[in-house]
Write an enzyme that holds these catalytic residues in place. Structure first.
Site, short mmCIF file in Angstrom:
data_model
loop_
_atom_site.label_atom_id
_atom_site.label_comp_id
_atom_site.label_asym_id
_atom_site.label_seq_id
_atom_site.Cartn_x
_atom_site.Cartn_y
_atom_site.Cartn_z
N HIS A 1 1.50 14.94 -1.33
CA HIS A 1 0.45 15.27 -0.35
C HIS A 1 0.54 16.72 0.09
O HIS A 1 1.31 17.05 1.00
CB HIS A 1 0.58 14.33 0.86
CG HIS A 1 0.43 12.90 0.49
ND1 HIS A 1 1.45 12.17 -0.09
CD2 HIS A 1 -0.63 12.05 0.60
CE1 HIS A 1 1.03 10.94 -0.32
NE2 HIS A 1 -0.22 10.83 0.09
N HIS B 1 -5.86 16.13 0.52
CA HIS B 1 -4.92 15.19 1.15
C HIS B 1 -3.76 14.77 0.25
O HIS B 1 -2.61 14.97 0.62
CB HIS B 1 -5.66 13.94 1.64
CG HIS B 1 -4.75 12.80 1.93
ND1 HIS B 1 -4.09 12.67 3.13
CD2 HIS B 1 -4.34 11.75 1.17
CE1 HIS B 1 -3.34 11.58 3.09
NE2 HIS B 1 -3.47 11.01 1.91
N SER C 1 10.34 -16.83 30.05
CA SER C 1 10.38 -17.75 28.91
C SER C 1 11.46 -17.38 27.91
O SER C 1 12.07 -18.23 27.28
CB SER C 1 9.04 -17.76 28.18
OG SER C 1 8.01 -18.13 29.05
N GLU D 1 4.04 -6.15 21.61
CA GLU D 1 5.17 -6.50 20.72
C GLU D 1 5.43 -5.41 19.69
O GLU D 1 6.58 -5.10 19.36
CB GLU D 1 4.88 -7.83 20.00
CG GLU D 1 4.75 -9.04 20.92
CD GLU D 1 3.35 -9.18 21.52
OE1 GLU D 1 2.47 -8.36 21.18
OE2 GLU D 1 3.15 -10.10 22.34
N HIS E 1 10.92 -20.11 21.50
CA HIS E 1 9.82 -21.03 21.18
C HIS E 1 9.63 -21.03 19.67
O HIS E 1 8.59 -20.65 19.14
CB HIS E 1 8.55 -20.63 21.95
CG HIS E 1 8.72 -20.70 23.44
ND1 HIS E 1 9.70 -20.00 24.12
CD2 HIS E 1 8.05 -21.41 24.38
CE1 HIS E 1 9.62 -20.27 25.42
NE2 HIS E 1 8.64 -21.13 25.60
C1 LIG Z 1 -0.35 1.83 7.98
C2 LIG Z 1 -0.83 2.70 6.87
N1 LIG Z 1 -2.04 2.46 6.33
C3 LIG Z 1 -2.45 3.21 5.29
C4 LIG Z 1 -1.68 4.20 4.77
C5 LIG Z 1 -2.17 5.02 3.56
N2 LIG Z 1 -2.51 6.37 4.01
C6 LIG Z 1 -1.67 7.40 3.87
S1 LIG Z 1 -2.23 8.79 4.63
C7 LIG Z 1 -3.64 8.02 5.13
C8 LIG Z 1 -4.65 8.69 6.01
C9 LIG Z 1 -4.70 10.13 5.88
O1 LIG Z 1 -5.31 10.73 6.99
P1 LIG Z 1 -4.45 11.51 8.06
O2 LIG Z 1 -3.51 10.59 8.69
O3 LIG Z 1 -5.42 12.22 8.94
O4 LIG Z 1 -3.62 12.54 7.21
P2 LIG Z 1 -4.15 13.89 6.52
O5 LIG Z 1 -5.06 13.47 5.40
O6 LIG Z 1 -4.84 14.66 7.55
O7 LIG Z 1 -2.91 14.52 6.01
C10 LIG Z 1 -3.66 6.70 4.70
C11 LIG Z 1 -4.78 5.77 4.94
C12 LIG Z 1 -0.43 4.41 5.37
N3 LIG Z 1 0.41 5.33 4.94
N4 LIG Z 1 -0.04 3.66 6.43
#
Ligand SMILES: Cc1ncc(C[n+]2csc(CCOP(=O)(O)OP(=O)(O)O)c2C)c(N)n1
Ligand SMILES: [Mg+2]
Length: 662
Positions: free
Chosen positions: A29, A262, A384, A411, A461
């Site tokens: 990335h 990205h 609880s 949680e 529980h």
């Molecule tokens: C819980 C979760 N869902 C999905 C992903 C897959 N994923 C990686 S980065 C991203 C989104 C990228 O957007 P952003 O967080 O704004 O990062 P940027 O592109 O700006 O670096 C996703 C959906 C992940 N890593 N974690």
């Protein structure tokens, strides 16, 4: 204000190491490291308190890259500043980004790469874990003033702030006034599918403000502005969100500002264009000497603070210093074992009939005064879960000297913050809720297991035995689902004695998070003979009966008493039966092959009894019969439910006989 060329070259070193590594791996990335390089430079050069020579210095500032996909940002910083001294990342480590066995895996992994404070990648977990770290700092500072005084910094992305867990985390942090928690938001408005406007219209500044934070927006490419905002944030009486407007993939000629930046290797043309745009004429992986020197200098700037800290530690009274060192090393206090042994002897005398959640409370009454690092709490089910005892006074925003946390109905935030408390050091945190709601925090439980975080939760529980609340509240698949997580120890004690043993085992298993699955309903004492040895720590053990028995009954928790009653029924029909208690399935499969073989035994008929689904038991009983749940539970008094679902001594005996004679 424009950045000075020297500042730009420090940030550019991060940018180009990052894209060169992504390009070489042909995977990764580039967008985040290029966009966030300026704010990371301001933080690591001007603000962050650390001494690259000693990444384990307890009073260092913590840095969490919540958006773990931008891992090359962190690896570049660790390399450039030389975190770890002689063991620091090398240029070759960066060149083997994302390769099997390298120190630079796809997403940052704690305990794998020196200087990585927590494992991130599942969005939202990092910021929530950081809340626990910031809380740990406040709580430890209340106990050890003068030697604990640091900040927790986070870089979080759009995705981090969209995830639901972030809401729980910021609400907890705002409520507790964790003023030493500072989040830099990489406000680039881009995620994988495109501009975030296609799915989001939250005003993040207002959102954080309403949760009790300070929030402001600045130009994330103006390093001076970032540094000033960080300095102001350090003086605040609340946590701060600094939304840094950035351009994803800053410098890439065609991809900057778009989702194309990205998560893929940019390719040679795009990279050559970036080198031109940013005036970076150097070959791949090369950092000019003066830039490297400037970064190494930044890595040394905490040296004098570190030295002063060592002097402050040395100036503590001897017992206080020893206690601090014990706590940070994660060693249990010497007084625990004898007190536990004495209490165990009392339980053998009393043989109480008691719900294991109440037995757990009694155990806490014995161990909590002796183990000050044990922090308990509950997600709004204190009465609880029975996790609050005299020794665990609740913390408040203005008094962090307590040891009990009212997490609210959060949680997921609770479990992630507990990971942060554990990773920070100095604490063994324990959250609590109903077992069925482990689904609401499973991603954090999974990360705890992956990170080997020493967290031990109480989930009560634990079956249809909770009765009237019905199938929404009755876990059936949860034990199997939790046992499926590697390195998560799922304890399900059968009585007060096993509850004590399971708690002790959980405290001793320093590299595994654990769950105590405890009952709402009363259970008799099942243990037959007094042994000082912690039998539950073996995961399973023979409770009763001879090796040559025709039938072996295996059960956990509340069903052990049912198995014992079935044994009596079968005995009356001249069938020899063994009963094996299985308080921790996971630990049993860590024992020697010889021990496992002995405990599983050679009986013709092996039956498992558990008020949950069968999945997993085949490993012990093969194709033997299973008495338990086959679908969801129902609402009603628990005794009637046990009869309704056939989890009774009579049915167990019948099933065993049928298999034996059939
Ligand atoms: C819980 C979760 N869902 C999905 C992903 C897959 N994923 C990686 S980065 C991203 C989104 C990228 O957007 P952003 O967080 O704004 O990062 P940027 O592109 O700006 O670096 C996703 C959906 C992940 N890593 N974690
Ligand atoms: Mg983004």
């Amino acid at each position: 204000m424009p950045n000075k060329p020297a500042q730009d070259s420090m940030a550019n070193a991060i940018r180009f190491l990052s894209i060169d590594a992504v390009e070489k791996a042909n995977s990764g990335h580039p967008g985040l490291p290029m966009g966030a390089a300026d704010m990371a430079t301001s933080l690591w050069r001007d603000i962050l308190k650390y001494d690259a020579a000693d990444p384990h210095w307890p009073d260092r500032d913590r840095f969490v890259l919540s958006a773990g996909h931008g891992s090359m940002l962190l690896y570049s910083l660790l390399f450039l500043t030389g975190v770890g001294g002689r063991k620091a990342l090398t240029i070759d480590d960066l060149k083997s980004f994302r390769q099997l066995g390298s120190k630079t895996p796809g997403h940052p992994e704690v305990h794998h790469t020196l200087g990585v404070e927590t494992t991130t990648g599942p969005l939202g977990q990092g910021i929530a874990t950081a809340v626990g770290m910031a809380l740990a700092e406040r709580m430890l500072a209340a106990e050890f003033p003068g030697v604990v005084d640091h900040h927790t910094y986070v870089i979080a992305s759009d995705g981090d702030l969209m995830e639901g867990i972030s809401q729980e985390a910021i609400a907890i942090a705002g409520h507790l006034k964790l003023s030493k928690l500072i989040v830099l938001y990489d406000d680039n408005h881009i995620s994988i599918d495109g501009n975030t406007a296609i799915s989001d219209s939250v005003d993040q500044l207002m959102r954080f403000k309403s949760a009790g934070w300070r929030s402001l927006r600045i130009d994330g490419h103006d390093q001076g502005a970032v540094t000033r905002a960080l300095k102001a944030a350090k003086k605040a009486d609340r946590p701060t969100l600094i939304a840094c407007k950035t351009i994803i993939g800053f410098g890439l000629p065609t991809r900057a500002g778009t989702q194309k930046a990205h998560g893929e290797a940019p390719g040679a043309t795009e990279i050559a264009g970036a080198r031109k745009n940013l005036n970076w004429p150097y070959p791949a992986f090369e950092v000019p000497e003066e830039v490297r020197k400037a970064w190494l200098k930044a890595g040394r700037k905490g040296k004098s603070a570190h030295k002063r800290w060592k002097e402050a530690l040395a100036a503590l009274p001897q017992d206080k210093r020893a206690e601090f060192e014990r706590r940070m090393a994660g060693e249990l206090p010497a007084a625990l074992a004898p007190a536990a042994a004495k209490y165990k002897a009392e339980l053998f005398q009393q043989k109480p009939t008691i719900a294991t959640r109440k037995a757990g409370e009694a155990v806490l009454n014995v161990i909590a005064p002796l183990v000050p690092e044990l922090i308990t709490g509950s997600a709004d089910l204190t009465g609880s879960n029975n996790t609050k005892v005299a020794a665990t006074k609740a913390i408040t925003p203005d008094d962090m000297s307590g040891r009990y946390i009212h997490w609210g109905i959060r949680e997921h935030g609770m479990a992630a913050a507990c990971n942060g408390l554990a990773l920070h050091g100095g604490f063994i945190p324990s959250g609590a809720s109903f077992l069925v709601f482990t689904d609401y925090c499973r991603p954090s439980l999974r990360l705890a297991a992956l990170m080997q975080a020493h967290v031990t939760h109480v989930f009560t529980h634990d079956s249809i035995g909770l009765g009237e609340d019905g199938p929404t509240h009755q876990p059936v698949e949860h034990l199997a689902a939790l046992r499926a997580i590697p390195n998560l120890l799922v304890y399900r004690p059968a009585d007060a004695i096993e509850t004590l043993e399971c708690w002790l085992s959980a405290l001793e298993e320093k590299r595994s998070p654990s769950i105590q699955a405890l009952t709402r309903q009363n259970l008799p004492t099942c243990r037959q003979v007094h042994t000082d040895e912690n039998l539950s720590a073996k995961g399973a053990y023979v409770l009763l009966g001879a090796d040559d028995a025709d039938v072996s009954l295996f059960a956990s928790g509340s069903e052990v008493a049912i198995a014992l009653a079935a044994q009596k029924l079968l005995h009356a029909q001249n069938v020899a039966v063994r009963v094996v208690s299985v308080p921790c399935y996971d630990l049993f499969f860590k024992q020697s092959a010889e021990y496992r073989k002995k405990v599983i035994g050679k009986s013709k008929v092996k039956v498992a009894v558990e008020a949950a689904i069968r999945q997993g038991w085949d490993e012990i009983i093969g194709d033997g019969p299973f008495v338990g749940m086959h679908g969801f539970g129902a609402s009603g008094p628990y005794q009637e439910l046990y009869t309704h679902f056939g989890i009774t001594p009579e049915h167990v005996a019948e099933v065993a006989l049928k298999r034996l004679r059939g």
